[in-house]
Design a protein around this motif. Structure first.
Motif, PDB file in Angstrom:
ATOM      1  N   ASP A 165       0.828  -1.213   0.000  1.00 54.43           N
ATOM      2  CA  ASP A 165       0.000   0.000   0.000  1.00 54.43           C
ATOM      3  C   ASP A 165       0.860   1.259   0.000  1.00 54.43           C
ATOM      4  O   ASP A 165       0.511   2.259  -0.621  1.00 54.43           O
ATOM      5  CB  ASP A 165      -0.937  -0.006   1.212  1.00 54.43           C
ATOM      6  CG  ASP A 165      -1.983  -1.109   1.116  1.00 54.43           C
ATOM      7  OD1 ASP A 165      -2.402  -1.420  -0.025  1.00 54.43           O
ATOM      8  OD2 ASP A 165      -2.360  -1.672   2.166  1.00 54.43           O
ATOM      9  N   TYR A 173       2.021   1.640  -3.556  1.00 54.67           N
ATOM     10  CA  TYR A 173       0.905   2.062  -4.399  1.00 54.67           C
ATOM     11  C   TYR A 173       0.592   3.546  -4.212  1.00 54.67           C
ATOM     12  O   TYR A 173       0.316   4.254  -5.181  1.00 54.67           O
ATOM     13  CB  TYR A 173      -0.307   1.195  -4.070  1.00 54.67           C
ATOM     14  CG  TYR A 173      -1.510   1.440  -4.945  1.00 54.67           C
ATOM     15  CD1 TYR A 173      -1.506   1.073  -6.285  1.00 54.67           C
ATOM     16  CD2 TYR A 173      -2.663   2.019  -4.434  1.00 54.67           C
ATOM     17  CE1 TYR A 173      -2.607   1.288  -7.088  1.00 54.67           C
ATOM     18  CE2 TYR A 173      -3.773   2.229  -5.226  1.00 54.67           C
ATOM     19  CZ  TYR A 173      -3.738   1.859  -6.549  1.00 54.67           C
ATOM     20  OH  TYR A 173      -4.828   2.072  -7.351  1.00 54.67           O
ATOM     21  N   GLN A 174       0.633   4.025  -2.989  1.00 53.82           N
ATOM     22  CA  GLN A 174       0.294   5.419  -2.702  1.00 53.82           C
ATOM     23  C   GLN A 174       1.348   6.400  -3.217  1.00 53.82           C
ATOM     24  O   GLN A 174       1.075   7.599  -3.319  1.00 53.82           O
ATOM     25  CB  GLN A 174       0.084   5.623  -1.196  1.00 53.82           C
ATOM     26  CG  GLN A 174      -1.096   4.858  -0.639  1.00 53.82           C
ATOM     27  CD  GLN A 174      -2.392   5.136  -1.376  1.00 53.82           C
ATOM     28  OE1 GLN A 174      -2.679   6.265  -1.741  1.00 53.82           O
ATOM     29  NE2 GLN A 174      -3.167   4.089  -1.614  1.00 53.82           N
ATOM     30  N   GLN A 211      -2.253   5.042 -11.100  1.00 51.10           N
ATOM     31  CA  GLN A 211      -2.930   3.954 -10.405  1.00 51.10           C
ATOM     32  C   GLN A 211      -4.086   3.396 -11.226  1.00 51.10           C
ATOM     33  O   GLN A 211      -4.349   2.193 -11.186  1.00 51.10           O
ATOM     34  CB  GLN A 211      -3.455   4.425  -9.045  1.00 51.10           C
ATOM     35  CG  GLN A 211      -2.374   4.742  -8.054  1.00 51.10           C
ATOM     36  CD  GLN A 211      -2.927   5.352  -6.772  1.00 51.10           C
ATOM     37  OE1 GLN A 211      -4.117   5.602  -6.648  1.00 51.10           O
ATOM     38  NE2 GLN A 211      -2.040   5.588  -5.814  1.00 51.10           N
ATOM     39  N   LYS A 212      -4.766   4.238 -11.974  1.00 50.61           N
ATOM     40  CA  LYS A 212      -5.903   3.793 -12.786  1.00 50.61           C
ATOM     41  C   LYS A 212      -5.464   3.091 -14.066  1.00 50.61           C
ATOM     42  O   LYS A 212      -6.229   2.328 -14.644  1.00 50.61           O
ATOM     43  CB  LYS A 212      -6.787   4.979 -13.157  1.00 50.61           C
ATOM     44  CG  LYS A 212      -7.555   5.541 -11.994  1.00 50.61           C
ATOM     45  CD  LYS A 212      -8.352   6.757 -12.428  1.00 50.61           C
ATOM     46  CE  LYS A 212      -8.952   7.441 -11.225  1.00 50.61           C
ATOM     47  NZ  LYS A 212      -9.580   8.723 -11.579  1.00 50.61           N
ATOM     48  N   LYS A 250      -1.707  -6.245  -8.146  1.00 46.90           N
ATOM     49  CA  LYS A 250      -2.927  -5.452  -8.123  1.00 46.90           C
ATOM     50  C   LYS A 250      -3.270  -5.021  -9.536  1.00 46.90           C
ATOM     51  O   LYS A 250      -2.532  -4.283 -10.181  1.00 46.90           O
ATOM     52  CB  LYS A 250      -2.782  -4.220  -7.232  1.00 46.90           C
ATOM     53  CG  LYS A 250      -4.092  -3.468  -7.116  1.00 46.90           C
ATOM     54  CD  LYS A 250      -3.892  -2.138  -6.444  1.00 46.90           C
ATOM     55  CE  LYS A 250      -5.175  -1.331  -6.484  1.00 46.90           C
ATOM     56  NZ  LYS A 250      -5.776  -1.207  -7.805  1.00 46.90           N
ATOM     57  N   HIS A 287      -5.352  -2.899 -12.245  1.00 41.96           N
ATOM     58  CA  HIS A 287      -5.758  -1.495 -12.153  1.00 41.96           C
ATOM     59  C   HIS A 287      -7.250  -1.308 -11.859  1.00 41.96           C
ATOM     60  O   HIS A 287      -7.651  -0.257 -11.393  1.00 41.96           O
ATOM     61  CB  HIS A 287      -5.343  -0.724 -13.416  1.00 41.96           C
ATOM     62  CG  HIS A 287      -5.992  -1.205 -14.676  1.00 41.96           C
ATOM     63  ND1 HIS A 287      -5.497  -2.258 -15.396  1.00 41.96           N
ATOM     64  CD2 HIS A 287      -7.102  -0.789 -15.327  1.00 41.96           C
ATOM     65  CE1 HIS A 287      -6.255  -2.471 -16.457  1.00 41.96           C
ATOM     66  NE2 HIS A 287      -7.242  -1.590 -16.430  1.00 41.96           N
ATOM     67  N   ASN A 288      -8.075  -2.321 -12.093  1.00 45.45           N
ATOM     68  CA  ASN A 288      -9.501  -2.211 -11.798  1.00 45.45           C
ATOM     69  C   ASN A 288      -9.874  -2.788 -10.438  1.00 45.45           C
ATOM     70  O   ASN A 288     -11.029  -2.702 -10.031  1.00 45.45           O
ATOM     71  CB  ASN A 288     -10.324  -2.933 -12.865  1.00 45.45           C
ATOM     72  CG  ASN A 288     -10.297  -2.200 -14.191  1.00 45.45           C
ATOM     73  OD1 ASN A 288     -10.118  -0.994 -14.244  1.00 45.45           O
ATOM     74  ND2 ASN A 288     -10.471  -2.934 -15.267  1.00 45.45           N
ATOM     75  N   LYS A 289      -8.954  -3.413  -9.745  1.00 40.35           N
ATOM     76  CA  LYS A 289      -9.246  -4.050  -8.462  1.00 40.35           C
ATOM     77  C   LYS A 289      -8.932  -3.109  -7.308  1.00 40.35           C
ATOM     78  O   LYS A 289      -8.170  -2.168  -7.430  1.00 40.35           O
ATOM     79  CB  LYS A 289      -8.426  -5.342  -8.305  1.00 40.35           C
ATOM     80  CG  LYS A 289      -8.700  -6.389  -9.373  1.00 40.35           C
ATOM     81  CD  LYS A 289     -10.077  -6.937  -9.231  1.00 40.35           C
ATOM     82  CE  LYS A 289     -10.320  -8.002 -10.289  1.00 40.35           C
ATOM     83  NZ  LYS A 289     -11.635  -8.522 -10.299  1.00 40.35           N
ATOM     84  N   GLU A 290      -9.498  -3.428  -6.158  1.00 43.43           N
ATOM     85  CA  GLU A 290      -9.322  -2.602  -4.956  1.00 43.43           C
ATOM     86  C   GLU A 290      -8.038  -2.937  -4.201  1.00 43.43           C
ATOM     87  O   GLU A 290      -7.371  -2.051  -3.693  1.00 43.43           O
ATOM     88  CB  GLU A 290     -10.509  -2.815  -4.007  1.00 43.43           C
ATOM     89  CG  GLU A 290     -11.834  -2.337  -4.569  1.00 43.43           C
ATOM     90  CD  GLU A 290     -12.060  -0.873  -4.345  1.00 43.43           C
ATOM     91  OE1 GLU A 290     -11.561  -0.340  -3.342  1.00 43.43           O
ATOM     92  OE2 GLU A 290     -12.724  -0.250  -5.195  1.00 43.43           O
ATOM     93  N   ASN A 291      -7.726  -4.234  -4.094  1.00 44.49           N
ATOM     94  CA  ASN A 291      -6.636  -4.678  -3.225  1.00 44.49           C
ATOM     95  C   ASN A 291      -5.628  -5.532  -3.977  1.00 44.49           C
ATOM     96  O   ASN A 291      -5.903  -6.038  -5.067  1.00 44.49           O
ATOM     97  CB  ASN A 291      -7.197  -5.490  -2.051  1.00 44.49           C
ATOM     98  CG  ASN A 291      -8.140  -4.682  -1.205  1.00 44.49           C
ATOM     99  OD1 ASN A 291      -7.873  -3.540  -0.888  1.00 44.49           O
ATOM    100  ND2 ASN A 291      -9.267  -5.289  -0.851  1.00 44.49           N
TER     101      ASN A 291
END
Length: 155
Positions: free
Chosen positions: A102, A105-106, A113-114, A137, A139-143
């Motif tokens: 995370d 990712y941030q 990210q998209k 991960k 690009h369309n998933k949450e986790n």
């Protein structure tokens, strides 16, 4: 005409060679019709809108490398996948290591990210039996989804 009579074998050899080259080019086009086209096809359309610059990669490496738990960071972009390889200290637990995804990712903007998929490889310096772990991960998933946890007894 004298020149042609004296060099008729050379002229015939050159004509045969040119004919052979034309035939070989046609055979190559039959067997390899997509040669020279992009290997990713149209999957990379729009990548300019979410471009990751070398400066951004350097900043991300510095920010991640500044954390106490991370000793080595390398980032490689292949197509639409950002691969982040982290080497962590031996005292870091499995859940703490997964939480680093995370943080990685941030570090990237929402546009990146998209568009990009993220893959995080985490290994320990001295190699524990439950490491390395890999998180992915889409690009369309949450986790992130992770490799199956290994136990100490699975050696």
């Amino acid at each position: 005409m004298d020149f042609i009579r004296k060099n008729k074998f050379t002229i015939i050899a050159i004509c045969c060679f040119l004919l052979l080259v034309v035939v070989l080019v046609q055979v190559k086009n039959i067997f390899f019709p997509n040669m020279g086209k992009a290997i990713y096809g149209k999957r990379l359309e729009g990548i300019e809108s979410a471009k990751v610059t070398d400066d951004k990669l350097s900043t991300v490496k510095e920010n991640l490398g500044a954390q106490d738990s991370i000793s080595k960071v390398s980032i490689l972009i292949n197509g639409k996948i950002i691969n982040v390889m982290l080497t962590v200290g031996d005292d870091l637990g499995l859940d703490q290591a997964k939480a680093l995804s995370d943080v990685v990712y941030q570090e990237f903007s929402p546009d990146v990210q998209k568009f990009y998929d993220f893959q995080v490889f985490i290994q320990k310096k001295n190699g524990a039996s439950n490491f390395p772990i890999i998180g992915y991960k889409h690009h369309n998933k949450e986790n992130f989804s992770w490799t199956r946890d290994r136990t100490e007894s699975a050696e």
